[in-house]
Design an enzyme around this catalytic site. Structure first.
Site, PDB file in Angstrom:
ATOM      1  N   ASP A  60       0.819  -1.212   0.000  1.00 50.10           N
ATOM      2  CA  ASP A  60       0.000   0.000   0.000  1.00 50.10           C
ATOM      3  C   ASP A  60       0.856   1.267   0.000  1.00 50.10           C
ATOM      4  OD1 ASP A  60      -2.146  -1.714   0.241  1.00 50.10           O
ATOM      5  OD2 ASP A  60      -2.967  -0.769   2.040  1.00 50.10           O
ATOM      6  N   HIS A 205       3.785  -2.201   3.214  1.00 49.18           N
ATOM      7  CA  HIS A 205       3.802  -0.861   2.643  1.00 49.18           C
ATOM      8  C   HIS A 205       5.073  -0.622   1.829  1.00 49.18           C
ATOM      9  CE1 HIS A 205       0.753  -0.359   5.794  1.00 49.18           C
ATOM     10  NE2 HIS A 205       0.307   0.647   5.073  1.00 49.18           N
TER      11      HIS A 205
END
Length: 248
Positions: A60, A205
């Site tokens: 993400d 991430h």
């Protein structure tokens, strides 16, 4: 008597729901994807088939040149495909990474244009965020993705209704090591290994909110990937895991 009246009026005002963007506080209480999953079967995607050895690795908040380069290089080294939920404004600023993600067989998902908390937005505003990012992705790789991940995993029921009408899937996760807390690569690895089971979706991430922050998941991949492979897991994209199309 006057003081009592003022106190009563203040209590009544506090009891009246605040209205923001045409919705009351009560109506704007966001829910997590697992809480809404039963109401949206086949639209909210959280866990794949537990009877397979497949898992999906997702990233993400990118693309972020500080981290995405390392992630892509490591995935290439191990021949692993992943799904990247990209922020539109970062995709617009770093188009070469979007093209590389696509060219190397990975998958692109939509993570809004500016990473807002959707519970602060109306369904129309959420749709604008998604469509802005869809347009950028389409310009760069030729399609608009169906896969969408709401920031922070929070969304309103009214927004889920809109998302379904738009032809999108809402993608959650089953494994979250909270790597954004700047934990070490070793800790990221151990947390993921402890929680990963068949059909799982791993949330990592390749971008962070502030320039002063860092994330150590890119470094963790060199140990994490081979150890998961040794445990018998097969890495696939989210669309493959759930057997859905990622093109509108």
């Amino acid at each position: 008597m006057k003081r009592t009246w003022i106190t009563l009026m203040a209590l009544l005002l506090c009891a009246i729901p605040t209205i923001v963007n045409g919705q009351t506080d009560e109506a704007r209480q966001g829910e997590t994807l697992p809480e809404l999953a039963d109401a949206y079967p086949g639209v909210i995607l959280i866990r794949g088939n537990p009877d397979t050895n497949q898992i999906a690795l997702t990233f993400d908040d990118g693309p972020d040149p500080r981290f995405t380069e390392t992630v892509l290089n490591t995935l290439e080294d191990y021949g692993v495909q992943a799904t990247f939920f990209v922020i539109g404004e970062r995709a617009e600023a770093n188009p070469d990474y979007i093209r590389r993600i696509q060219e190397e067989g990975h998958e692109l998902g939509n993570h809004t244009f500016s990473h807002p908390n959707l519970t602060d937005l109306t369904a129309d505003q959420m749709q604008t965020e998604i469509e802005q990012t869809d347009e950028i992705i389409e310009q760069l790789v030729g399609y608009r993705p169906t896969l969408f991940r709401p920031p922070y995993g929070m969304i309103l029921d009214s927004q889920m209704e809109r998302l379904e009408q738009m032809g999108n899937y809402a993608v959650g996760w089953t494994v979250d090591p909270n790597d954004w807390q700047e934990i070490s690569a070793e800790e990221v690895t151990e947390r993921v290994l402890a929680d990963t089971t068949a059909g799982g979706v791993i949330l990592l991430h390749d971008g962070v909110d502030e320039p002063s922050l860092t994330v150590n998941s890119p470094e963790a991949l060199n140990e994490l990937i081979p150890r998961l492979q040794q445990a018998g897991f097969q890495f696939v994209t989210v669309a493959e895991l759930f057997e859905v199309s990622n093109e509108k």
